[in-house]
Design a protein around this motif. Structure first.
Motif, short mmCIF file in Angstrom:
data_model
loop_
_atom_site.label_atom_id
_atom_site.label_comp_id
_atom_site.label_asym_id
_atom_site.label_seq_id
_atom_site.Cartn_x
_atom_site.Cartn_y
_atom_site.Cartn_z
N ILE A 1 6.94 16.01 -0.89
CA ILE A 1 6.59 14.03 -0.86
C ILE A 1 5.91 14.55 0.89
CG2 ILE A 1 8.14 12.83 0.42
CD1 ILE A 1 9.04 12.65 -2.11
N TYR A 2 7.13 15.54 1.90
CA TYR A 2 6.05 15.46 2.94
C TYR A 2 4.68 16.47 2.63
CZ TYR A 2 6.28 16.10 8.23
OH TYR A 2 6.19 16.33 9.83
N LEU A 3 4.41 17.27 2.41
CA LEU A 3 3.11 17.88 2.23
C LEU A 3 2.27 16.57 2.01
CD1 LEU A 3 2.41 20.23 2.76
CD2 LEU A 3 2.51 20.83 0.50
N TRP A 4 2.74 15.99 1.19
CA TRP A 4 2.05 14.56 0.55
C TRP A 4 1.47 14.25 1.19
CZ3 TRP A 4 2.39 8.91 -0.54
CH2 TRP A 4 0.57 8.76 -1.10
N LEU A 5 2.22 13.21 2.12
CA LEU A 5 2.17 12.61 3.68
C LEU A 5 1.15 12.53 4.50
CD1 LEU A 5 5.96 10.89 3.31
CD2 LEU A 5 3.92 9.89 2.77
N LYS A 6 1.19 13.46 4.79
CA LYS A 6 1.16 14.85 5.17
C LYS A 6 -1.40 14.49 5.13
CE LYS A 6 3.76 18.50 6.57
NZ LYS A 6 4.13 19.21 7.50
N SER A 7 -1.26 14.64 3.82
CA SER A 7 -2.35 14.55 3.30
C SER A 7 -3.06 13.55 3.05
CB SER A 7 -2.94 15.63 1.97
OG SER A 7 -2.08 14.17 0.79
N CYS A 8 -2.40 12.44 3.52
CA CYS A 8 -3.13 11.42 3.61
C CYS A 8 -3.31 10.54 4.57
CB CYS A 8 -2.03 9.90 2.91
SG CYS A 8 -1.60 10.00 1.82
N PRO A 9 -4.61 10.57 4.97
CA PRO A 9 -5.05 9.95 6.15
C PRO A 9 -5.00 8.82 6.38
CG PRO A 9 -7.04 9.35 4.42
CD PRO A 9 -5.24 9.92 3.56
N LEU A 10 -5.52 8.67 8.23
CA LEU A 10 -5.10 7.12 8.23
C LEU A 10 -6.60 5.39 7.73
CD1 LEU A 10 -4.34 7.53 12.21
CD2 LEU A 10 -2.51 7.00 9.93
N MET A 11 -7.56 6.29 7.79
CA MET A 11 -8.52 5.64 7.16
C MET A 11 -9.31 5.87 5.46
SD MET A 11 -12.12 3.96 8.54
CE MET A 11 -13.37 5.06 8.70
N LYS A 12 -9.97 5.45 4.57
CA LYS A 12 -10.17 6.07 3.78
C LYS A 12 -11.49 4.95 3.39
CE LYS A 12 -8.23 7.21 0.08
NZ LYS A 12 -8.22 8.51 -0.65
N SER A 13 -12.95 5.52 2.57
CA SER A 13 -13.46 4.09 2.98
C SER A 13 -14.18 5.03 0.96
CB SER A 13 -15.18 4.84 3.38
OG SER A 13 -15.30 6.16 3.36
N ILE A 14 -14.43 4.31 0.57
CA ILE A 14 -14.81 3.95 -1.17
C ILE A 14 -15.71 3.69 -1.92
CG2 ILE A 14 -14.01 3.67 -3.85
CD1 ILE A 14 -11.09 4.24 -3.30
N SER A 15 -16.69 4.34 -2.25
CA SER A 15 -18.18 2.98 -2.46
C SER A 15 -17.96 3.45 -3.80
CB SER A 15 -19.56 3.92 -1.79
OG SER A 15 -19.45 5.29 -1.45
N ILE A 16 -18.25 1.83 -4.60
CA ILE A 16 -18.86 1.85 -5.57
C ILE A 16 -20.00 2.60 -6.00
CG2 ILE A 16 -18.53 -0.01 -7.43
CD1 ILE A 16 -15.80 0.78 -6.27
N ASP A 17 -20.81 3.11 -7.46
CA ASP A 17 -21.79 3.61 -7.23
C ASP A 17 -22.48 1.65 -7.77
OD1 ASP A 17 -20.40 6.29 -6.97
OD2 ASP A 17 -20.75 6.51 -9.14
N GLU A 18 -22.95 1.97 -8.19
CA GLU A 18 -23.31 0.59 -8.70
C GLU A 18 -23.22 -0.39 -8.21
OE1 GLU A 18 -20.13 0.53 -11.23
OE2 GLU A 18 -20.92 2.78 -11.25
N SER A 19 -22.86 -1.01 -7.26
CA SER A 19 -22.99 -1.91 -6.09
C SER A 19 -23.89 -1.93 -5.28
CB SER A 19 -21.74 -2.81 -6.10
OG SER A 19 -20.75 -1.92 -5.58
N LYS A 20 -23.40 -0.30 -5.00
CA LYS A 20 -23.56 0.67 -3.20
C LYS A 20 -23.07 -0.41 -1.57
CE LYS A 20 -28.46 2.27 -3.83
NZ LYS A 20 -28.43 2.05 -5.68
N GLU A 21 -21.77 -0.51 -2.67
CA GLU A 21 -21.01 -1.62 -1.55
C GLU A 21 -19.83 0.01 -1.14
OE1 GLU A 21 -19.92 -6.35 -2.88
OE2 GLU A 21 -19.45 -4.91 -4.35
N ILE A 22 -19.05 -0.40 0.02
CA ILE A 22 -18.46 0.50 0.76
C ILE A 22 -17.49 -0.38 1.24
CG2 ILE A 22 -18.12 2.62 2.70
CD1 ILE A 22 -21.54 2.26 3.01
#
Ligand code: MN
Length: 271
Positions: free
Chosen positions: A95-116
């Motif tokens: 659990i601790y290892l997983w939490l440490k792998s989580c960032p404070l910010m993520k960004s995701i883009s959806i391919d077709e729409s070019k939205e971020i």
């Protein structure tokens, strides 16, 4: 494949399960990103984390203030009634290892729409570009992996409250963490004010997103949690609040990024 972002679960596993069935979540096809505060206050924080760890390829998260609090307890071998089940469980290391792998910010883009879509727990302050925000999020992730004890025991406090590139060490880390995980109101110069929660008592303070909105391009969105008092309402189309106060008897809310449709389930139990 669909991408869903889910607001503050805070240990409300039953409502999470209900929401997953409403969105027809498929671990082999879909992806879920939690907007932080997966744990604490609610009854089943361990089950929520179990769900995250059992679906490593389809579930990810950004850290919220309550998740960081849990990490601090793990690191300092502290205790807390509400989180004790986690602190004493067999899979605490993973659990601790997983939490440490989580960032404070993520960004995701959806391919077709070019939205971020930028996803953080509390938001992104107006004084940072999105590239800077990503860099600062990476700085904290790096510290959480390499110096967890030091960063987690020095993150507490409300000051400094105004960003400067010259900030170093614990002051810098603390302010980055506070902007990403605790921000609600800002002074007009972008300084944090961390005491005020209610919209009626804000005076001259400004909701962070009213200042950050101008930084967003036409295809960019910010999704955040943390601020249950907003009930998800920002009055802005591109900055969307997802904390609808499930643990307080409100709703648990998800948004599907492909069409920005909102889904929610109510937590009547705690009314
Ligand atoms: Mn929070």
């Amino acid at each position: 494949m669909s991408h869903f972002v889910i607001g503050d679960v805070q240990g409300c596993y039953e409502q999470l399960n209900e929401l997953l069935s409403i969105i027809d979540f498929s671990p082999t096809k879909d992806h879920i990103i939690f907007a932080g505060d997966m744990v604490n206050r609610g009854n089943d924080s361990l089950k929520v984390l179990d769900f995250c760890l059992s679906n490593p390829n389809s579930v990810s998260a950004v850290l919220g203030n309550h998740d960081l609090y849990l990490m601090h307890l793990i690191e300092s071998k502290g205790s807390d009634n509400c989180l004790q089940q986690i602190l004493e469980c067999d899979q605490l290391d993973s659990i601790y290892l997983w939490l440490k792998s989580c960032p404070l910010m993520k960004s995701i883009s959806i391919d077709e729409s070019k939205e971020i879509f930028y996803i953080t727990h509390a938001g992104i302050p107006p004084i940072w570009t999105f590239d800077e925000a990503r860099k600062y999020s990476n700085e904290i992730s790096n510290e959480l992996i390499h110096n967890p004890k030091s960063i987690l025991s020095n993150m507490w406090g409300d000051y400094p409250n105004l960003w400067s590139n010259d900030l170093k060490g614990h002051e810098r880390n603390r302010l980055i963490i506070n902007y990403f995980t605790r921000m609600r109101f800002l002074f007009s110069n972008g300084a944090l004010e961390l005491k005020t929660k209610g919209l009626n008592e804000a005076g001259e303070l400004i909701r962070w997103f009213d200042l950050t909105e101008k930084n967003l391009g036409a295809n960019e969105y910010i999704l955040f949690g943390h601020w249950a008092a907003l009930k998800g309402k920002t009055d802005l189309n591109h900055i969307i609040g997802l904390d609808t106060g499930c643990v307080w008897g409100g709703d648990l809310t998800a948004i599907k990024l492909e069409n920005k449709k909102l889904y929610s389930v109510n937590n009547n139990e705690n009314l």
